[in-house]
Design a protein around this motif. Structure first.
Motif, mmCIF file in Angstrom:
data_model
loop_
_atom_site.group_PDB
_atom_site.id
_atom_site.type_symbol
_atom_site.label_atom_id
_atom_site.label_comp_id
_atom_site.label_asym_id
_atom_site.label_seq_id
_atom_site.Cartn_x
_atom_site.Cartn_y
_atom_site.Cartn_z
ATOM 1 N N LEU A 103 0.818 -1.207 0.000
ATOM 2 C CA LEU A 103 0.000 0.000 0.000
ATOM 3 C C LEU A 103 0.852 1.258 0.000
ATOM 4 C CD1 LEU A 103 -2.896 -0.871 2.473
ATOM 5 C CD2 LEU A 103 -3.067 -0.451 0.032
ATOM 6 N N ARG A 144 2.162 2.072 -3.356
ATOM 7 C CA ARG A 144 1.089 2.498 -4.257
ATOM 8 C C ARG A 144 0.690 3.948 -3.984
ATOM 9 N NH1 ARG A 144 -2.978 -1.936 -2.775
ATOM 10 N NH2 ARG A 144 -4.455 -0.478 -3.710
ATOM 11 N N PHE A 172 -5.328 7.374 -2.937
ATOM 12 C CA PHE A 172 -6.055 6.128 -3.196
ATOM 13 C C PHE A 172 -7.095 6.313 -4.289
ATOM 14 C CE2 PHE A 172 -4.755 4.455 1.064
ATOM 15 C CZ PHE A 172 -4.227 3.258 0.599
ATOM 16 N N LEU A 200 0.964 1.944 6.404
ATOM 17 C CA LEU A 200 -0.288 2.681 6.431
ATOM 18 C C LEU A 200 -0.985 2.442 7.764
ATOM 19 C CD1 LEU A 200 -2.382 4.425 4.841
ATOM 20 C CD2 LEU A 200 -3.521 2.264 4.299
ATOM 21 N N LEU A 208 -9.923 2.749 4.633
ATOM 22 C CA LEU A 208 -9.721 2.149 3.316
ATOM 23 C C LEU A 208 -10.973 1.397 2.868
ATOM 24 C CD1 LEU A 208 -7.640 1.866 1.114
ATOM 25 C CD2 LEU A 208 -6.731 -0.152 2.267
#
Length: 830
Positions: A433, A436, A471, A570, A577
């Motif tokens: 994560l 990303r 995100f 994270l 999320l």
């Protein structure tokens, strides 16, 4: 002035992206760098009539305050606007992979999709913007061109969803095909004939590269499509065209998989994305030789059977046809290997029991016969066999091969591979994560975060909206960071300014800082703290605390996530999320709105901006927060600020409508949203501040606020309740008079944003409002009976001074003053 720009020699994706960006950023100038590419040249007359493309040379750089860059992130491809890099904010929307030297963007969206249009369409859809059929068709043409009619390997679900939206908006698909895939001209056909004559396949590590050359005098349009034609004809995996056009040598590369042609051509001065690239070279032999010599370096490892097989493989023991067929049907398999044990722990392979063979045996009355009499040949290959070598063996094995290792006289079976697996791409491992999120940040923000990660290994977190928007694949010109105890805001602010240039301001009492970097990115720093609310609606009391406590004071779960820059871990203690994926706004706890009712307004603003909805818990938590006894103690200034921030958003009307739907607009502000206001507010949604406006954000907020207040039951009372400054109250009073049909002085309407609101209400009066005010002149005094002479000049001087002081505002008032000056003897003859 805001400018939308792409790159030289516009193609359809660049032009379509510029058109969409112009819708997302109304009032922007669409700047044309260089010329139009290929078929677009033939469409130029149509485009000139319908699209306002301004040559880059005609755009005054000193007036540009922001650049929206689409289908490109390279500064060397934007002509004169390269001089603005690092001086004004850049928003970048691009589907090409990031590369060193990209523009340090403060916002936008960079993602590996088939076309840049696909990154902009979701934003158009979220904001409910309308497209003309021509705009939708141009955007669809960009999609079609860059995805090869949605057949290139780079095509993604984003592209298909964008195409669906554009088709619904009136894109003329038959016209797109005619635009993007025109018939090859005589010159292009001659080039194709030459390429076919010289074409040869170079194979390396299972990758088939087609190399072809041609030579022509002058520029030949529509050469890039020839690459795809040759790929299909020769069943190659990639193609490199070497085209000598006059004194220029162009290299055009395309690949279906494994070869990143953008990186490959970068070593000879070219560039592009993994499946399409271009270079202009000198020393063509040396360049081509270098590319061929390094081909293996840029190839992804060829997939092997071990990576693509289905594992584990199920087997059958010898038995009857009836039993074997029942097992195949229960498992849903088309075939299974029949084995017996062998020495060393392996198995001896008897053959493949295929369902179609066993069914035929059953129809012939042989269901109780041993299955061994009806087995097909089984082919076993080692797991490291490259996939490029598997196809001949699939033919031998009837569409299947077994994957195994020799063990004594038998095999240890590891898996099975079928012809279907050739067309099924095994999903690549998903990155962590943290990685990303970093990759999703705009280039400028990513550079800042990486610099901080190196300089402050612990105690610095990317938080809130920055994590949320990463995100969502969207971002703005701000980055939010929280610093745990031990890291001071001043220390981080000084580091950033020394590293990237810019300025900063510190608020020691609150432990916060705002840094504005030279290239336009704003970084908000806050030392982590916790908040205690002594009573409902009160301003919070704060004290230093760890990051977990800081997240606890946030409003919604989607804003209560933090990324540790040191570990890239994270922190998501409240399930943000999960709510992001469901597109829900959920408060952290049931009393979140009671503690701070302004969170309701922030939620509505966020929901309108990113297309989220309030969770069921949020809706249930609203009534207690809207009770009079709670709102009585709420901070009125904080509520007013949240309303003004909402009015500054492009989606302000949707946010206000949501507040009214939730029953919160009137309790919070004493306001409502009458149906008659909608067309006027929507007209203001398209309003852009004048280029000379020093505070464009304030201009928009105040214009929309005036119009909103005008349609309330008691406009002036509402303005007093909100505590508006006197100048806005006076402007509102003028609008009320005008709306009630009273005559208002034209001169009083000259100031912004009052003038813009007036024109939104009375567009038919634009000519009247634009007329120059008549002022007293010498001939008017002569008509009063004055004789030519010094008295005329003295009266004009006195009237001009009164005009400057605001004592006279109309021609009639100036004339009355002149009569008074003459009539009372003030200006009696000398």
């Amino acid at each position: 002035m805001r400018v939308v720009v792409a790159h030289e020699n516009l193609d359809f994706d660049a032009l379509g992206s510029m058109v969409l960006a112009g819708k997302l950023y109304p009032g922007s100038v669409l700047a044309l760098v260089g010329g139009l590419e290929g078929p677009l040249k033939e469409l130029a007359p149509l485009l000139e009539d319908r699209l306002d493309l301004v040559p880059a040379a005609e755009v005054p750089l000193e007036r540009v305050s922001e650049v929206i860059l689409v289908d490109n992130a390279r500064p060397e491809r934007i002509g004169p606007f390269k001089a603005l890099v690092g001086r004004v904010p850049f928003q970048v929307y691009d589907h090409h992979p990031r590369a060193p030297g990209d523009v340090p963007a403060v916002g936008g969206r960079v993602l590996a999709v088939g076309a840049t249009v696909s990154l902009l369409v979701p934003l158009v859809r979220e904001r409910g913007l309308t497209l003309t059929p021509l705009e939708a068709t141009l955007a669809y043409a960009g999609l079609w061109e860059d995805t090869g009619g949605f057949s290139f390997p780079s095509t993604t679900p984003w592209d298909l969803e964008a195409a669906h939206f554009l088709a619904e908006k009136g894109a003329e698909i038959p016209r797109v095909r005619a635009w993007v895939r025109p018939h090859l001209g005589e010159e292009a056909r001659a080039v194709l004939k030459a390429l076919l004559k010289t074409a040869r396949v170079v194979e390396q590590e299972g990758f088939r590269l087609l190399l072809a050359r041609a030579q022509e005098e002058g520029y030949i349009p529509a050469l890039a499509p020839l690459a795809h034609t040759l790929l299909d004809l020769h069943e190659a995996d990639g193609v490199l065209l070497v085209l000598r056009l006059g004194r220029e040598v162009l290299l055009i590369a395309r690949s279906k998989e494994r070869l990143d042609v953008g990186r490959w051509l970068a070593q000879v001065g070219g560039g592009g994305h993994p499946r399409a690239a271009f270079a202009r070279v000198r020393g063509v032999r040396r360049a081509v030789r270098r590319l061929l010599d390094t081909l293996g370096v840029f190839l992804e490892p060829e997939p092997t059977l071990r990576e693509a097989m289905t594992s584990p493989v199920e087997t059958l023991s010898p038995g009857t046809v009836r039993v074997a067929l029942r097992v195949l049907e229960e498992r849903g398999y088309g075939a299974m290997p029949v084995v017996v044990p062998s020495e060393g722990g392996g198995v001896r392979l008897l053959g493949l029991a295929r369902r179609r063979d066993l069914k035929k045996a059953e129809r012939l009355g042989l269901a109780d016969h041993p299955v061994e009499g009806f087995l097909a040949r089984a082919v076993v290959l080692p797991p490291e066999t490259p996939l490029s070598q598997v196809d001949p063996h699939l033919k031998e094995g009837g569409g299947r091969v077994l994957v195994g290792e020799r063990v004594g006289e038998g095999f240890r079976l590891l898996g099975i591979f079928t012809r279907t697996d050739l067309y099924r791409r095994k999903p690549t491992g998903e990155k962590p994560l943290g990685e990303r999120i970093l990759e999703a940040l705009p280039e400028g923000a990513r550079r800042v975060v990486l610099a901080l990660k190196e300089a402050f290994p612990q105690g610095v977190y990317l938080v809130g909206g920055s994590v949320r928007d990463a995100f969502l694949g969207r971002s703005g010109p701000d980055v939010d960071l929280v610093l745990e105890p031990g890291v001071r805001a001043g220390e981080v602010a000084r580091f950033l300014v020394e590293r990237f240039g810019g300025s900063y301001g510190l608020h020691y009492a609150f432990g916060t800082a705002r840094v504005r970097l030279a290239f336009g990115l704003a970084v908000d720093l806050a030392e982590s703290r916790e908040e205690v609310y002594p009573y409902p609606g009160a301003l919070p009391q704060v004290r230093p605390a760890p990051i977990a406590k800081d997240l606890e004071r946030r409003d919604y779960t989607v804003n209560a996530m933090a990324l540790s820059l040191g570990s890239l871990e994270l922190l998501d203690p409240y399930g943000g999320l999960r709510d992001l994926e469901a597109r829900l706004l959920r408060p952290l706890h049931p009393l979140a709105f009671v503690e701070d009712p302004s969170r309701i307004v922030r939620g509505a603003r966020l929901a309108a901006r990113i297309g989220f909805r309030f969770a069921e818990e949020a809706v249930k938590a609203l009534p207690p927060a809207l009770l009079p006894e709670v709102l009585q103690s709420a901070s009125r200034s904080r509520l007013r600020d949240e309303l003004l921030l909402t009015l500054g958003e492009d989606t302000f009307f949707q946010a206000l409508a949501l507040l009214q739907e939730l029953g919160a607009l009137e309790p919070l502000y004493g306001l409502n949203l009458p149906a008659q206001t909608e067309p006027f507010l929507r007209a203001l949604a398209r309003l852009r501040p004048p280029p000379e406006e020093a505070h464009p954000e304030r201009f928009l907020m105040e214009a929309r606020l005036l119009l909103l207040l005008l349609f309330q039951r008691d406009p002036l009372g509402a303005s007093l309740t909100l505590g508006l400054p006197k100048r806005l109250q006076e402007a509102l009073a003028l609008l009320v008079r005008a709306w009630q049909g009273e005559e208002v002085e034209r001169e009083a309407l000259g100031k912004e944003p009052l003038r813009s609101v007036f024109l939104a209400l009375f567009p038919e009066k634009e000519a009247w409002l634009s007329q120059k005010r008549r002022v007293l002149m010498g001939r008017d005094l002569l008509q009063l009976g004055l004789k030519p002479g010094p008295q005329v000049g003295e009266v004009l001087r006195r009237v001009a001074e009164a005009r400057t002081r605001g004592e006279v505002k109309t021609f009639e008032e100036e004339l009355a003053l002149a009569r008074k000056l003459v009539g009372d003897g003030t200006l009696s003859p000398p």
